[in-house]
Design a protein around this motif. Structure first.
Motif, short mmCIF file in Angstrom:
data_model
loop_
_atom_site.label_atom_id
_atom_site.label_comp_id
_atom_site.label_asym_id
_atom_site.label_seq_id
_atom_site.Cartn_x
_atom_site.Cartn_y
_atom_site.Cartn_z
N LEU A 232 0.83 -1.21 0.00
CA LEU A 232 0.00 0.00 0.00
C LEU A 232 0.86 1.26 0.00
O LEU A 232 1.98 1.26 0.51
CB LEU A 232 -0.92 -0.01 1.22
N PRO A 233 0.36 2.35 -0.56
CA PRO A 233 1.14 3.59 -0.65
C PRO A 233 1.38 4.24 0.71
O PRO A 233 0.65 3.98 1.67
CB PRO A 233 0.27 4.48 -1.54
N ALA A 234 2.39 5.07 0.78
CA ALA A 234 2.71 5.77 2.02
C ALA A 234 1.53 6.66 2.43
O ALA A 234 0.90 7.30 1.59
CB ALA A 234 3.96 6.62 1.83
N GLY A 235 1.26 6.67 3.74
CA GLY A 235 0.17 7.49 4.24
C GLY A 235 -1.21 6.93 4.02
O GLY A 235 -2.21 7.59 4.29
N PHE A 236 -1.28 5.68 3.52
CA PHE A 236 -2.57 5.04 3.28
C PHE A 236 -3.40 5.02 4.56
O PHE A 236 -2.90 4.72 5.63
CB PHE A 236 -2.33 3.62 2.78
N GLN A 237 -4.68 5.37 4.45
CA GLN A 237 -5.65 5.41 5.54
C GLN A 237 -5.47 6.58 6.50
O GLN A 237 -6.19 6.69 7.48
CB GLN A 237 -5.68 4.10 6.33
N ARG A 238 -4.53 7.46 6.23
CA ARG A 238 -4.42 8.66 7.04
C ARG A 238 -5.35 9.74 6.48
O ARG A 238 -5.75 9.69 5.31
CB ARG A 238 -2.98 9.16 7.06
N ALA A 239 -5.69 10.71 7.31
CA ALA A 239 -6.67 11.73 6.93
C ALA A 239 -6.31 12.43 5.63
O ALA A 239 -7.18 12.68 4.79
CB ALA A 239 -6.80 12.76 8.06
N GLU A 240 -5.04 12.72 5.43
CA GLU A 240 -4.61 13.43 4.24
C GLU A 240 -4.85 12.60 2.98
O GLU A 240 -5.26 13.13 1.94
CB GLU A 240 -3.14 13.81 4.36
N PHE A 241 -4.62 11.30 3.07
CA PHE A 241 -4.88 10.38 1.96
C PHE A 241 -6.38 10.32 1.68
O PHE A 241 -6.82 10.33 0.52
CB PHE A 241 -4.34 8.99 2.30
N MET A 242 -7.17 10.27 2.75
CA MET A 242 -8.62 10.20 2.61
C MET A 242 -9.18 11.48 1.98
O MET A 242 -10.11 11.42 1.16
CB MET A 242 -9.27 9.96 3.98
N LEU A 243 -8.64 12.62 2.33
CA LEU A 243 -9.08 13.88 1.74
C LEU A 243 -8.74 13.92 0.26
O LEU A 243 -9.58 14.31 -0.57
CB LEU A 243 -8.43 15.06 2.46
N GLU A 244 -7.55 13.50 -0.09
CA GLU A 244 -7.11 13.51 -1.48
C GLU A 244 -7.99 12.61 -2.35
O GLU A 244 -8.22 12.91 -3.52
CB GLU A 244 -5.65 13.05 -1.56
#
Length: 271
Positions: A232-244
């Motif tokens: 999985l990509p870096a930052g997956f499931q973090r808020a910033e990833f979810m916003l993007e």
């Protein structure tokens, strides 16, 4: 208002407790971290907050009335050691259950609020958590109030089996009826919001806000990687990833959260 204005919700014992930032290992009394709204002043890491602390952060001083506090979990399935875990969670959180529900004001705007607490069995959703949030939505629908909900959860409470899983549908149904009646629901996703809570009412908000870098997802990253066989990509499931990727509407800091909520409530207020 800030966490330093606690209007009697927090005890001095908890203020004197020493806590450590998991990232930079800064150690200080909880009262010192209150000055920066439980954000580490050295590295900016968001420390996890209890339900009472979150209420103190966003609710107008003296303007919160708790509802449904009489509801408490029981070991309905006779699950081994569940009673002991409930007692330990009560001591760790200072609560009788994993969510506080009630009615209050944010920036002068009336609303119904529920705030989950990760210190109580990792915010797991049992029958009482589901019942309290369901009743809050029903109260809000009856009285024409918007709902502001703070989610944090590791998922369903396994000690209650299928009864815990049923809460997903029950709360979701209450949220839908509130929406059908024209009610506003603002969901604030905090770290972590996972499992059945994410798969139900956490993602039903008309407006979905997340704290910076909050973990948001259903299954864990390791489970997904093992199941799909993909990295999985870096930052997956973090808020910033979810916003993007369009799963949430905005990310807001704790320092601005009360202001943002008050403006949203004011804009959508029924006149």
């Amino acid at each position: 208002m800030g966490i330093m204005n606690l209007f009697g919700l927090l005890k001095k014992k908890s203020e004197n407790e020493e806590i450590t930032c998991k990232k930079c290992e800064r150690t200080a009394k909880r009262s010192e971290f209150y000055k920066t709204d439980m954000v580490c002043p050295d590295c900016g890491t968001y420390l996890r907050m209890g339900a009472k602390e979150r209420l103190s952060l966003v609710v107008d001083e003296g303007e919160f009335t708790e509802h449904f506090s009489e509801l408490k979990s029981e070991n309905i399935l006779g699950f081994p050691e569940y009673d002991d875990k409930l007692e330990k969670s009560k001591k760790a959180s200072g609560l009788d259950e994993g969510v506080i529900c009630g009615v209050g004001k944010i920036g002068g705007n009336d609303c119904a609020l529920f705030v989950m607490d990760s210190n109580f069995m990792m915010g797991s959703m049992g029958s009482v958590v589901g019942e309290k949030i369901t009743r809050l939505f029903e109260l809000a629908t009856e009285e024409g109030l918007p709902v502001v909900g703070f989610t944090t959860s590791g998922g369903a409470r396994m000690q209650e089996g299928i009864i815990s899983l049923m809460q997903m549908a029950k709360v979701s149904g209450a949220a839908k009826r509130h929406s059908d009646a024209g009610g506003l629901y603002i969901a604030v996703l905090t770290d972590p919001t996972t499992g059945g809570v994410t798969a139900s009412f956490a993602m039903q908000g008309d407006i979905i806000i997340a704290e910076p870098k909050a973990l948001i997802g259903f299954a864990g990253q390791r489970v997904i990687e093992q199941t799909t066989g993909k990295k999985l990509p870096a930052g997956f499931q973090r808020a910033e990833f979810m916003l993007e990727h369009g799963f949430i509407d905005m990310i807001e800091t704790r320092q601005r959260l009360k202001y943002t909520l008050s403006k949203l409530l004011a804009v959508h207020a029924k006149h």
